[in-house]
Design a protein around this motif. Structure first.
Motif, PDB file in Angstrom:
ATOM      1  N   ASP A   1     -41.451 -25.180   1.135  1.00 54.02           N
ATOM      2  CA  ASP A   1     -41.788 -26.176   0.116  1.00 54.02           C
ATOM      3  C   ASP A   1     -40.763 -27.296   0.175  1.00 54.02           C
ATOM      4  O   ASP A   1     -39.561 -27.047   0.039  1.00 54.02           O
TER       5      ASP A   1
ATOM      6  N   GLY B   1     -44.788 -16.837  -9.223  1.00 52.57           N
ATOM      7  CA  GLY B   1     -44.872 -16.465  -7.820  1.00 52.57           C
ATOM      8  C   GLY B   1     -44.908 -14.966  -7.634  1.00 52.57           C
ATOM      9  O   GLY B   1     -44.598 -14.189  -8.543  1.00 52.57           O
TER      10      GLY B   1
ATOM     11  N   ALA C   1     -36.787 -21.613  -7.080  1.00 52.70           N
ATOM     12  CA  ALA C   1     -36.599 -22.864  -7.815  1.00 52.70           C
ATOM     13  C   ALA C   1     -35.262 -22.867  -8.549  1.00 52.70           C
ATOM     14  O   ALA C   1     -34.563 -23.889  -8.601  1.00 52.70           O
TER      15      ALA C   1
ATOM     16  N   LEU D   1     -40.690 -26.243  -8.955  1.00 49.76           N
ATOM     17  CA  LEU D   1     -41.670 -25.176  -9.182  1.00 49.76           C
ATOM     18  C   LEU D   1     -42.983 -25.429  -8.454  1.00 49.76           C
ATOM     19  O   LEU D   1     -43.937 -24.670  -8.598  1.00 49.76           O
ATOM     20  N   SER D   2     -43.013 -26.481  -7.636  1.00 54.63           N
ATOM     21  CA  SER D   2     -44.194 -26.749  -6.817  1.00 54.63           C
ATOM     22  C   SER D   2     -44.535 -25.491  -6.003  1.00 54.63           C
ATOM     23  O   SER D   2     -43.623 -24.774  -5.564  1.00 54.63           O
TER      24      SER D   2
ATOM     25  N   ARG E   1     -40.256 -17.342   2.468  1.00 50.53           N
ATOM     26  CA  ARG E   1     -40.467 -18.654   1.858  1.00 50.53           C
ATOM     27  C   ARG E   1     -39.139 -19.344   1.594  1.00 50.53           C
ATOM     28  O   ARG E   1     -38.127 -18.698   1.302  1.00 50.53           O
TER      29      ARG E   1
ATOM     30  N   GLN F   1     -40.924 -14.778  -6.901  1.00 49.40           N
ATOM     31  CA  GLN F   1     -40.268 -15.538  -5.838  1.00 49.40           C
ATOM     32  C   GLN F   1     -40.212 -17.034  -6.099  1.00 49.40           C
ATOM     33  O   GLN F   1     -39.175 -17.675  -5.879  1.00 49.40           O
ATOM     34  N   ASN F   2     -41.299 -17.635  -6.568  1.00 51.13           N
ATOM     35  CA  ASN F   2     -41.314 -19.094  -6.755  1.00 51.13           C
ATOM     36  C   ASN F   2     -40.284 -19.524  -7.789  1.00 51.13           C
ATOM     37  O   ASN F   2     -39.526 -20.485  -7.586  1.00 51.13           O
TER      38      ASN F   2
ATOM     39  N   SER G   1     -46.844 -25.227  -8.444  1.00 51.18           N
ATOM     40  CA  SER G   1     -47.329 -25.073  -9.811  1.00 51.18           C
ATOM     41  C   SER G   1     -47.236 -26.396 -10.576  1.00 51.18           C
ATOM     42  O   SER G   1     -46.326 -27.197 -10.363  1.00 51.18           O
TER      43      SER G   1
ATOM     44  N   LYS H   1     -37.371 -23.266  -0.046  1.00 45.03           N
ATOM     45  CA  LYS H   1     -37.533 -24.553  -0.716  1.00 45.03           C
ATOM     46  C   LYS H   1     -36.371 -25.447  -0.312  1.00 45.03           C
ATOM     47  O   LYS H   1     -35.234 -24.984  -0.205  1.00 45.03           O
TER      48      LYS H   1
END
Length: 365
Positions: free
Chosen positions: A271, A318, A327, A287-288, A232, A322-323, A290, A234
């Motif tokens: 993302d 995440g 971020a 934090l998308s 993943r 991870q998320n 979320s 961002k």
């Protein structure tokens, strides 16, 4: 010396892309070396090459003296004045010392030196070509692989894709065509060394620049990239013109632009979030996917406490964190995530403070 030599240098220059002057300098150096070696000379000599006639001449620099002690370094005043009546003692003059059979001897001795210089010059040409590709994307073909490296042909050089720079979720097959990010170009004794990566965040950035015209022309700016290769990533984007949608530009019609990049990265999730100079907005966007209730900012420690709806706590953090981790990398801010109920218990939210409201559809996003 035959003019065929100069014809050969012309052909070599065109074939290897090396300036002819470089080859001539290499040849002159080789001939000087051959002269000193074969004729036991330590004197200061130079070689003069005449391309039109193919003639080679050797000149020795000698000091004019009254009485000669070293014939290689000195010339008598009488001999000097035979060449030029104006010469005086202590003058430095050049005297032609070309041996009769020097062409044959020199050609043999020069061959190895010229070959070495040509090889060095060729390496220099290749280095100059690839040094401009640092921090850029190149397309190559996988030639072979072993337990440590995948070897990728980039045209004139073979680059090594180290295990640490490979995507853990990706398989590499011989003859596959892949895009790689050039992290570094070094000129070594063995020739140019090209270091490449498939996991570097720069690869993602360059792929967006290649795929999104608005990024290439500066309408949309990439502000930051955070990546866990193969899994993943961002990326935050910004458009100085308020009428331009930076996220929509990167996603493309029906997601076509971002999907092309996802396909190149073998399914890596991406993302795309909008950058903001307001850390509350930026961290919230980062934090998308979320939803965020509140972002509390500590400017001094560059830290934030983010409050999210209870039902979205795991989504905000995440899988394996991870998320939140991505971020934090993306924004450069520390991020501590708390659920709404936990934040109220700790007094981070005041009673009656308006929070994010969600409907039934949110529960199934």
């Amino acid at each position: 010396m035959s003019s065929q030599l100069f014809d050969a240098l012309d052909n070599l220059s065109k074939e290897k892309g090396i300036e002819k002057e470089i080859l001539l300098e290499a040849l002159e150096a080789a001939l000087i070396s051959a002269y000193k070696k074969n004729f036991k000379s330590a004197s200061n000599v130079r070689v003069e090459l005449d391309e039109e006639t193919g003639r080679m001449s050797v000149f020795s620099r000698k000091a004019v003296v009254e009485e000669v002690d070293d014939s290689q370094q000195e010339i008598s005043l009488d001999e000097a004045r035979e060449l030029n009546p104006n010469h005086e003692v202590d003058d430095i003059i050049e005297v032609e010392v070309t041996p009769k059979d020097f062409g044959r001897i020199a050609a043999q001795a020069a061959k190895q030196v010229v070959t070495q210089r040509v090889r060095e010059a060729e390496r220099g040409v290749i280095f100059s070509e690839y040094i401009d590709r640092e921090e850029d994307v190149m397309t190559g073909i996988i030639q072979r692989k072993d337990s440590r490296f995948v070897y990728v042909n980039l045209g004139k050089v073979e680059a090594k894709l180290a295990e640490a720079e490979q995507m853990p979720t990706e398989e590499y097959h011989i003859h596959d065509r892949i895009k790689v990010y050039v992290t570094k170009v070094e000129n070594t004794s063995k020739g140019p060394q090209i270091f490449i990566s498939r996991s570097h965040p720069g690869l993602l950035k360059r792929l967006f620049e290649m795929e999104v015209p608005e990024i290439y022309d500066g309408t949309v700016e990439i502000k930051s990239v955070a990546r866990e290769a193969g899994d993943r990533s961002k990326i935050s984007v910004h458009a100085p013109d308020p009428d331009v949608d930076p996220v929509g530009s990167c996603v493309g019609q029906k997601g076509q632009r971002v999907q092309t990049i996802v396909n190149e990265l073998k399914g890596e999730k991406i993302d795309i979030v909008e950058w903001s100079e307001d850390p509350k907005v930026y961290v919230s966007n980062a934090l998308s996917p979320s939803k965020v209730v509140e972002v509390l900012v500590d400017e001094e420690d560059k830290a934030t406490t983010v409050v999210v709806p209870d039902y979205q706590l795991s989504l905000a953090i995440g899988k394996r964190g991870q998320n939140a981790r991505l971020a934090a990398k993306l924004t450069g801010w520390k991020i501590d995530i708390k659920s709404e109920s936990e934040a109220r218990e700790e007094g981070l939210l005041e009673e009656g403070q308006e929070t994010y409201s969600y409907d039934e559809e949110d529960l199934f996003e």
